[in-house]
Design a protein around this motif. Structure first.
Motif, PDB file in Angstrom:
ATOM      1  N   THR A   1       0.852  -1.188   0.000  1.00 46.72           N
ATOM      2  CA  THR A   1       0.000   0.000   0.000  1.00 46.72           C
ATOM      3  C   THR A   1       0.892   1.245   0.000  1.00 46.72           C
ATOM      4  OG1 THR A   1      -0.107   0.065   2.426  1.00 46.72           O
ATOM      5  CG2 THR A   1      -1.814  -1.196   1.295  1.00 46.72           C
ATOM      6  N   TYR A   2       0.349   2.347  -0.497  1.00 46.10           N
ATOM      7  CA  TYR A   2       1.102   3.590  -0.521  1.00 46.10           C
ATOM      8  C   TYR A   2       0.138   4.770  -0.637  1.00 46.10           C
ATOM      9  CZ  TYR A   2       0.283   3.329  -5.579  1.00 46.10           C
ATOM     10  OH  TYR A   2      -0.304   3.236  -6.815  1.00 46.10           O
ATOM     11  N   ARG A   3       0.638   5.931  -0.287  1.00 42.52           N
ATOM     12  CA  ARG A   3      -0.151   7.162  -0.376  1.00 42.52           C
ATOM     13  C   ARG A   3       0.396   8.053  -1.466  1.00 42.52           C
ATOM     14  NH1 ARG A   3      -3.697   9.889   1.876  1.00 42.52           N
ATOM     15  NH2 ARG A   3      -4.894   9.274   3.713  1.00 42.52           N
ATOM     16  N   ASP A   4      -0.502   8.721  -2.199  1.00 41.73           N
ATOM     17  CA  ASP A   4      -0.114   9.749  -3.157  1.00 41.73           C
ATOM     18  C   ASP A   4      -1.203  10.812  -3.193  1.00 41.73           C
ATOM     19  OD1 ASP A   4      -2.166   8.709  -4.687  1.00 41.73           O
ATOM     20  OD2 ASP A   4      -0.864   7.736  -6.158  1.00 41.73           O
ATOM     21  N   SER A   5      -1.179  11.660  -4.195  1.00 36.93           N
ATOM     22  CA  SER A   5      -2.134  12.771  -4.255  1.00 36.93           C
ATOM     23  C   SER A   5      -3.576  12.312  -4.452  1.00 36.93           C
ATOM     24  CB  SER A   5      -1.739  13.725  -5.387  1.00 36.93           C
ATOM     25  OG  SER A   5      -1.725  13.040  -6.633  1.00 36.93           O
ATOM     26  N   THR A   6      -3.773  11.082  -4.955  1.00 35.60           N
ATOM     27  CA  THR A   6      -5.129  10.576  -5.197  1.00 35.60           C
ATOM     28  C   THR A   6      -5.748   9.971  -3.942  1.00 35.60           C
ATOM     29  OG1 THR A   6      -4.339   8.397  -5.919  1.00 35.60           O
ATOM     30  CG2 THR A   6      -4.581  10.101  -7.604  1.00 35.60           C
TER      31      THR A   6
ATOM     32  N   TYR B   1      -5.238   6.867  -0.557  1.00 35.43           N
ATOM     33  CA  TYR B   1      -4.579   5.689  -0.012  1.00 35.43           C
ATOM     34  C   TYR B   1      -4.767   4.539  -1.003  1.00 35.43           C
ATOM     35  CZ  TYR B   1      -3.528   1.951   3.382  1.00 35.43           C
ATOM     36  OH  TYR B   1      -2.993   0.863   4.034  1.00 35.43           O
ATOM     37  N   ASN B   2      -3.657   4.067  -1.578  1.00 34.12           N
ATOM     38  CA  ASN B   2      -3.726   3.088  -2.658  1.00 34.12           C
ATOM     39  C   ASN B   2      -3.394   1.682  -2.165  1.00 34.12           C
ATOM     40  OD1 ASN B   2      -3.995   4.916  -5.219  1.00 34.12           O
ATOM     41  ND2 ASN B   2      -2.401   5.853  -3.955  1.00 34.12           N
TER      42      ASN B   2
ATOM     43  N   ASP C   1      -2.477  -1.993  -3.677  1.00 35.04           N
ATOM     44  CA  ASP C   1      -2.006  -2.668  -4.885  1.00 35.04           C
ATOM     45  C   ASP C   1      -1.934  -4.169  -4.605  1.00 35.04           C
ATOM     46  OD1 ASP C   1      -0.515  -3.726  -7.060  1.00 35.04           O
ATOM     47  OD2 ASP C   1       0.430  -1.768  -7.380  1.00 35.04           O
TER      48      ASP C   1
ATOM     49  N   THR D   1      -8.123   2.678  -4.934  1.00 33.72           N
ATOM     50  CA  THR D   1      -7.760   3.926  -4.269  1.00 33.72           C
ATOM     51  C   THR D   1      -8.861   4.355  -3.308  1.00 33.72           C
ATOM     52  OG1 THR D   1      -6.465   4.634  -6.186  1.00 33.72           O
ATOM     53  CG2 THR D   1      -7.119   6.334  -4.606  1.00 33.72           C
TER      54      THR D   1
ATOM     55  N   SER E   1     -10.360   7.149  -0.498  1.00 33.43           N
ATOM     56  CA  SER E   1     -10.360   8.519   0.019  1.00 33.43           C
ATOM     57  C   SER E   1     -11.589   8.637   0.917  1.00 33.43           C
ATOM     58  CB  SER E   1     -10.404   9.551  -1.116  1.00 33.43           C
ATOM     59  OG  SER E   1     -11.564   9.359  -1.912  1.00 33.43           O
TER      60      SER E   1
END
Length: 307
Positions: free
Chosen positions: A223-228, A230-231, A233, A285, A287
């Motif tokens: 898992t990872y975070r970005d601008s979109t 909490y993702n 995978d 993703t 949010s």
């Protein structure tokens, strides 16, 4: 030999007595639309558990079938229509029944096309302990309710605060529910060979198998975070949906999982997952708006469905 003769007579009696009834008999929420989900339910009193019982079911949408709160379909959903063909299934439900009150419940979700007042057709039939056949069908005596703030339109939506999970139980009383309306049969949808096979299933006690089986439960690769947001995978694309087990999420928190919106009920444990719309994806993703943190997610599963 005597048993076989009795069985043949019973089959002929049912087929002759209900020749005009056995098949498609639509019921529908009185004011159906193309996105709102509907609950259907009815109770049947049985003096004793039958020796054999079947459900013959068809729908113009996606659906789940429950008997006494148990998921009879054994999968996440059934497709009512596939490739513009109406699918009609027969299911052996003997083991789900009991003496006394038996609650039959169906969760219906449109497939994004007009139902024309035709949402559900269901027949309940079989043989009692004394070898006498019985037959019931979903009709205007059933009860139905349109789900509040839930839809299966452009993006699936479920409001856990306003919709109870007890609706399919014996203890639940459908106060405020209404009776469905019926609909005449039209050739709007054509039927495939599964409908003809139902008569063979009726005589041979065979069933038509579901295509949407749970194939495998996957765990996230990372898992990872970005601008979109909490993702999550899963490492490879798979056809199905994600299921999140939540603990301590704030009541009313709006959790967005791709195009699925889940509104939390704030109970100790709850599960958020797409119930009818499956897709082939690798990454989901998340949010949210409301009182929520990543630690409120206690389990993440990818539910891979056989296509």
């Amino acid at each position: 030999m005597r048993y076989i003769t009795t069985l043949i007579i019973s089959i002929l009696w049912v087929l002759s007595s209900h020749a005009q009834e056995f098949g498609i008999h639509w019921i529908s929420y009185p004011l159906p639309n193309d996105s709102s989900e509907v609950w259907f339910r009815q109770s049947y009193i049985m003096d004793e558990r039958p020796t054999q019982a079947f459900m013959n079911i068809a729908s113009t949408g996606n659906y789940k079938l429950y008997i006494n709160e148990r998921n009879v379909t054994g999968s996440l959903k059934f497709d009512g229509i596939k490739d513009s063909i109406l699918l009609n299934r027969t299911i052996d439900v003997t083991r789900f029944l009991k003496n006394g009150e038996n609650v039959i419940a169906v969760w219906y979700a449109p497939q994004g096309k007009p139902s024309y007042g035709k949402q559900l057709s269901l027949e309940f039939y079989g043989w009692q302990q004394d070898s006498i056949p019985f037959y019931q069908k979903a009709d205007g005596k059933w009860f139905c309710r349109q789900l509040k703030e839930c839809s299966n339109g452009k993006g699936e939506r479920f409001h856990a605060r306003t919709n109870t999970q007890a609706w399919k139980s014996e203890e639940y009383h459908p106060y405020g529910w209404i009776h469905p309306t019926g609909c005449v049969i039209t050739d709007e949808y054509r039927q495939d060979t599964a409908y003809v096979a139902n008569y063979k299933a009726f005589c041979d006690k065979k069933v038509i198998k579901d295509e949407n089986k749970l194939y495998k439960v996957l765990k996230p690769a990372y898992t990872y975070r970005d601008s979109t947001g909490y993702n999550i995978d899963f490492g490879r694309p798979f056809y199905g949906t994600i299921r999140l087990t939540l603990r301590g999420a704030g009541k009313g928190t709006r959790l967005k999982i791709n195009d699925f919106l889940y509104i939390c009920n704030g109970e100790l444990d709850e599960q958020a997952f797409c119930r009818f719309k499956f897709s082939k994806q690798k990454i989901y993703t998340l949010s949210w708006k409301g009182i929520f943190k990543e630690s409120d997610i206690v389990d993440i599963e990818g539910l891979e469905i056989s296509e």
